[in-house]
Write a protein that holds these residues in place. Structure first.
Motif, short mmCIF file in Angstrom:
data_model
loop_
_atom_site.label_atom_id
_atom_site.label_comp_id
_atom_site.label_asym_id
_atom_site.label_seq_id
_atom_site.Cartn_x
_atom_site.Cartn_y
_atom_site.Cartn_z
N ALA A 199 0.83 -1.20 0.00
CA ALA A 199 0.00 0.00 0.00
C ALA A 199 0.87 1.26 0.00
O ALA A 199 0.58 2.24 -0.69
N VAL A 202 -7.44 -1.57 -0.27
CA VAL A 202 -6.87 -1.34 1.05
C VAL A 202 -6.38 0.09 1.17
O VAL A 202 -6.63 0.77 2.17
N LEU A 203 -5.70 0.58 0.12
CA LEU A 203 -5.17 1.94 0.18
C LEU A 203 -6.31 2.96 0.28
O LEU A 203 -6.24 3.91 1.07
N GLU A 252 -9.35 2.52 1.53
CA GLU A 252 -9.89 2.43 2.89
C GLU A 252 -8.94 3.06 3.90
O GLU A 252 -9.37 3.68 4.87
N THR A 253 -7.66 2.90 3.66
CA THR A 253 -6.66 3.43 4.59
C THR A 253 -6.71 4.95 4.63
O THR A 253 -6.60 5.56 5.70
#
Lengths: 142, 142
Positions: free
Chosen positions: B15, B135-136, B138-139
């Motif tokens: 990420a 994921v990125l 959401e991060t």
DNA sequence: CTTTCTGTAACAGATTCTGTTACAGCTGTC
DNA sequence: GACAGCTGTAACAGAATCTGTTACAGAAAG
């Protein structure tokens, strides 16, 4: 890491209790179960203790003591056994806190928690689909 | 057992590489990645080595060396990362062979292997549903 | 050729799991 | 009520694994 065999041991124990019950043997001692699993009776008692706390087996003390299933094997799912033995979840987050000054370090733990949660739910759903009776049936055809 | 954090570390690394790339930074060194994960650079190099062998990242040597994604982050799924880091399966069979003279001991391993296989397939299916880009994203909202 | 960073070996500390011994405690039976 | 049989659990040892650390040889860009 060595894979966790606690679910395997507990399931083996329950299947063996189910078969014994079907054969008319009301209770089994930890020594008798240990002989089938081929391990130390204390290992079995630890596993049975987990299963008792979860309400899956019953114990009788005194002379003629031993263990029996607390519920019909058709109604005990692998998910209950999994929860009973208290396994660790398959994925862990960082051991040390990531750098919170980095945008990734700051937000990745909740993001991963959500993704891991979805995976674990899928796993648990599948564990619901197999019962001790299923395992015993599959076991006896082999 | 302490939960395995290798998937977490590897996903964090990817990420971070994806974000750097988006910001115009072509490569990151293991020291730079380690600063975000907050761990030792050797840990990161070990993880990056796994990811390189799986074809997910590329390395450039010499002066101005560093790491970059080998494929767009939308196309890298958590399943590929999971396979790249070579985690143990969540469930293990007996460590010592069960008593083969007991009907349960004789047949339980193939029976459990099938059940565990179904669970792992469900897990893998779900890991396919999340990409590094997911994921990125959401991060960064956290 | 120099510089920079990778790749990996070697090792220490912490943690976990299995297996083992030992022993106190509970409860039917005599 | 004493006894016998088995449970419940503590304590400990050995093996394995993971993270973290130091150290150093090797590759490649300039």
């Amino acid at each position: 890491m060595a894979a966790n065999s606690r679910l395997t041991i507990a399931t083996h124990v329950l299947a063996w209790l189910a078969l014994a019950q079907r054969r008319g043997q009301e209770v089994l001692t930890s020594d008798q179960v240990a002989a089938s699993v081929n391990t130390n009776p204390v290992i079995i008692r630890r596993s049975l203790g987990d299963l008792r706390r979860a309400g899956l087996v019953e114990v009788r003390h005194g002379a003629g003591a031993g263990w029996s299933l607390a519920r019909p094997p058709e109604e005990i799912t692998l998910l209950e056994v999994y929860d009973a033995v208290g396994s660790e979840p398959p994925f862990g987050l960082h051991r040390t806190e990531p750098n919170l000054e980095c945008p990734v370090g700051r937000g990745i733990r909740p993001a991963l928690s959500e993704a891991y949660g979805r995976v674990e739910r899928a796993m648990r759903r599948e564990l619901t689909e197999t019962s001790i009776a299923d395992v015993l049936r599959e076991t006896l055809v082999n």
